[in-house]
Scaffold this motif. Sequence first.
Motif, PDB file in Angstrom:
ATOM      1  N   ASP A 176      -4.156  -2.323   8.365  1.00 42.93           N
ATOM      2  CA  ASP A 176      -2.813  -2.791   8.731  1.00 42.93           C
ATOM      3  C   ASP A 176      -1.711  -1.816   8.316  1.00 42.93           C
ATOM      4  O   ASP A 176      -0.536  -2.067   8.571  1.00 42.93           O
ATOM      5  CB  ASP A 176      -2.533  -4.183   8.165  1.00 42.93           C
ATOM      6  CG  ASP A 176      -2.489  -4.225   6.643  1.00 42.93           C
ATOM      7  OD1 ASP A 176      -2.574  -3.163   5.982  1.00 42.93           O
ATOM      8  OD2 ASP A 176      -2.385  -5.342   6.100  1.00 42.93           O
ATOM      9  N   GLY A 177      -2.074  -0.706   7.663  1.00 41.25           N
ATOM     10  CA  GLY A 177      -1.099   0.302   7.269  1.00 41.25           C
ATOM     11  C   GLY A 177      -0.272  -0.049   6.050  1.00 41.25           C
ATOM     12  O   GLY A 177       0.624   0.695   5.674  1.00 41.25           O
ATOM     13  N   GLN A 178      -0.555  -1.177   5.406  1.00 36.17           N
ATOM     14  CA  GLN A 178       0.247  -1.640   4.283  1.00 36.17           C
ATOM     15  C   GLN A 178      -0.158  -1.028   2.939  1.00 36.17           C
ATOM     16  O   GLN A 178       0.642  -1.013   1.995  1.00 36.17           O
ATOM     17  CB  GLN A 178       0.178  -3.164   4.175  1.00 36.17           C
ATOM     18  CG  GLN A 178       0.678  -3.876   5.414  1.00 36.17           C
ATOM     19  CD  GLN A 178       2.125  -3.559   5.713  1.00 36.17           C
ATOM     20  OE1 GLN A 178       2.987  -3.709   4.856  1.00 36.17           O
ATOM     21  NE2 GLN A 178       2.397  -3.096   6.918  1.00 36.17           N
TER      22      GLN A 178
ATOM     23  N   VAL B  94     -13.139   4.019   1.146  1.00 34.09           N
ATOM     24  CA  VAL B  94     -12.877   3.466   2.476  1.00 34.09           C
ATOM     25  C   VAL B  94     -12.496   1.990   2.352  1.00 34.09           C
ATOM     26  O   VAL B  94     -12.825   1.337   1.373  1.00 34.09           O
ATOM     27  CB  VAL B  94     -14.103   3.588   3.414  1.00 34.09           C
ATOM     28  CG1 VAL B  94     -14.446   5.042   3.691  1.00 34.09           C
ATOM     29  CG2 VAL B  94     -15.303   2.851   2.844  1.00 34.09           C
ATOM     30  N   PHE B  95     -11.788   1.491   3.371  1.00 29.60           N
ATOM     31  CA  PHE B  95     -11.474   0.065   3.481  1.00 29.60           C
ATOM     32  C   PHE B  95     -12.472  -0.611   4.413  1.00 29.60           C
ATOM     33  O   PHE B  95     -12.997   0.015   5.339  1.00 29.60           O
ATOM     34  CB  PHE B  95     -10.080  -0.132   4.089  1.00 29.60           C
ATOM     35  CG  PHE B  95      -8.950  -0.044   3.117  1.00 29.60           C
ATOM     36  CD1 PHE B  95      -8.632  -1.115   2.300  1.00 29.60           C
ATOM     37  CD2 PHE B  95      -8.195   1.112   3.022  1.00 29.60           C
ATOM     38  CE1 PHE B  95      -7.571  -1.044   1.403  1.00 29.60           C
ATOM     39  CE2 PHE B  95      -7.140   1.201   2.133  1.00 29.60           C
ATOM     40  CZ  PHE B  95      -6.824   0.120   1.322  1.00 29.60           C
ATOM     41  N   SER B  96     -12.671  -1.908   4.202  1.00 29.86           N
ATOM     42  CA  SER B  96     -13.413  -2.717   5.172  1.00 29.86           C
ATOM     43  C   SER B  96     -12.527  -2.885   6.406  1.00 29.86           C
ATOM     44  O   SER B  96     -11.310  -2.701   6.333  1.00 29.86           O
ATOM     45  CB  SER B  96     -13.762  -4.081   4.573  1.00 29.86           C
ATOM     46  OG  SER B  96     -12.581  -4.800   4.256  1.00 29.86           O
ATOM     47  N   PRO B  97     -13.104  -3.254   7.556  1.00 26.09           N
ATOM     48  CA  PRO B  97     -12.301  -3.418   8.772  1.00 26.09           C
ATOM     49  C   PRO B  97     -11.153  -4.417   8.635  1.00 26.09           C
ATOM     50  O   PRO B  97     -10.120  -4.259   9.278  1.00 26.09           O
ATOM     51  CB  PRO B  97     -13.319  -3.886   9.816  1.00 26.09           C
ATOM     52  CG  PRO B  97     -14.613  -3.301   9.345  1.00 26.09           C
ATOM     53  CD  PRO B  97     -14.540  -3.381   7.839  1.00 26.09           C
TER      54      PRO B  97
ATOM     55  N   LEU C 251      -5.350   2.055  -5.594  1.00 18.99           N
ATOM     56  CA  LEU C 251      -4.846   1.293  -4.462  1.00 18.99           C
ATOM     57  C   LEU C 251      -3.330   1.270  -4.566  1.00 18.99           C
ATOM     58  O   LEU C 251      -2.780   0.895  -5.614  1.00 18.99           O
ATOM     59  CB  LEU C 251      -5.414  -0.129  -4.479  1.00 18.99           C
ATOM     60  CG  LEU C 251      -5.039  -1.022  -3.312  1.00 18.99           C
ATOM     61  CD1 LEU C 251      -5.601  -0.475  -1.996  1.00 18.99           C
ATOM     62  CD2 LEU C 251      -5.547  -2.434  -3.545  1.00 18.99           C
ATOM     63  N   TRP C 252      -2.650   1.696  -3.504  1.00 13.26           N
ATOM     64  CA  TRP C 252      -1.198   1.854  -3.489  1.00 13.26           C
ATOM     65  C   TRP C 252      -0.567   0.961  -2.434  1.00 13.26           C
ATOM     66  O   TRP C 252      -1.151   0.730  -1.381  1.00 13.26           O
ATOM     67  CB  TRP C 252      -0.830   3.296  -3.138  1.00 13.26           C
ATOM     68  CG  TRP C 252      -1.487   4.346  -3.951  1.00 13.26           C
ATOM     69  CD1 TRP C 252      -2.729   4.897  -3.730  1.00 13.26           C
ATOM     70  CD2 TRP C 252      -0.962   5.000  -5.104  1.00 13.26           C
ATOM     71  NE1 TRP C 252      -2.984   5.851  -4.678  1.00 13.26           N
ATOM     72  CE2 TRP C 252      -1.922   5.940  -5.530  1.00 13.26           C
ATOM     73  CE3 TRP C 252       0.232   4.884  -5.815  1.00 13.26           C
ATOM     74  CZ2 TRP C 252      -1.733   6.756  -6.636  1.00 13.26           C
ATOM     75  CZ3 TRP C 252       0.429   5.705  -6.914  1.00 13.26           C
ATOM     76  CH2 TRP C 252      -0.541   6.623  -7.320  1.00 13.26           C
ATOM     77  N   ASP C 253       0.657   0.520  -2.700  1.00 16.39           N
ATOM     78  CA  ASP C 253       1.492  -0.119  -1.692  1.00 16.39           C
ATOM     79  C   ASP C 253       2.142   1.006  -0.890  1.00 16.39           C
ATOM     80  O   ASP C 253       2.866   1.834  -1.455  1.00 16.39           O
ATOM     81  CB  ASP C 253       2.556  -1.001  -2.354  1.00 16.39           C
ATOM     82  CG  ASP C 253       3.438  -1.660  -1.334  1.00 16.39           C
ATOM     83  OD1 ASP C 253       3.045  -2.708  -0.809  1.00 16.39           O
ATOM     84  OD2 ASP C 253       4.511  -1.090  -1.042  1.00 16.39           O
ATOM     85  N   ALA C 254       1.877   1.072   0.403  1.00 16.04           N
ATOM     86  CA  ALA C 254       2.384   2.174   1.217  1.00 16.04           C
ATOM     87  C   ALA C 254       3.907   2.162   1.333  1.00 16.04           C
ATOM     88  O   ALA C 254       4.538   3.214   1.396  1.00 16.04           O
ATOM     89  CB  ALA C 254       1.749   2.145   2.607  1.00 16.04           C
ATOM     90  N   ALA C 255       4.524   0.987   1.353  1.00 16.77           N
ATOM     91  CA  ALA C 255       5.978   0.896   1.523  1.00 16.77           C
ATOM     92  C   ALA C 255       6.737   1.352   0.287  1.00 16.77           C
ATOM     93  O   ALA C 255       7.713   2.092   0.381  1.00 16.77           O
ATOM     94  CB  ALA C 255       6.372  -0.524   1.892  1.00 16.77           C
TER      95      ALA C 255
END
Length: 107
Positions: free
Chosen positions: A37-39, A73-76, A52-56
Motif C-alpha cells: 500500500d506504499g505506507q 520482503v512484505f507479504s502481499p 520497519l518505517w512509516d513512509a510518510a
Amino acid sequence: MTSTSWVAKLWDANSGKHMRTLCGHEGELSSAVFSPDGQQVLTSSLDGTARLWDAASGNCLHTLDEGMVNCAVFSPDGQQGATASYDGTAHHWDVCGKCLQTFVSLE
C-alpha cells in the motif's frame, strides 16, 4: 527509493523531489522495499537489523534484530514480512515487530 551507505532516501516518482531520509542503521543497507500500500518501508542492513518505517513521516516503527540481514520482503497484504540472513536463518514477522517463526537452514 535509493540507498547510500547507511541510509535510504525516498523520492517522489512524479517530481523527482527528495521526500525524506530514513536514518538509523549502523551498517550498509542490503535491501529496501515498500509495503504493497506504499505506507511503510522495510529495510535490511549488515548491522544485524531490519527496520520497519512509516513512509510518510520517516519514523522507525520497529527494529527487528536477527543477524546480518541480506534481504527483506512484505507479504502481499502488507501485514507480515520475512527476512533472510547470511547465517542461513529466515524470520517471519508481523508488522508490530513480533517474530512469528524462525527457519534455520539444514546445511
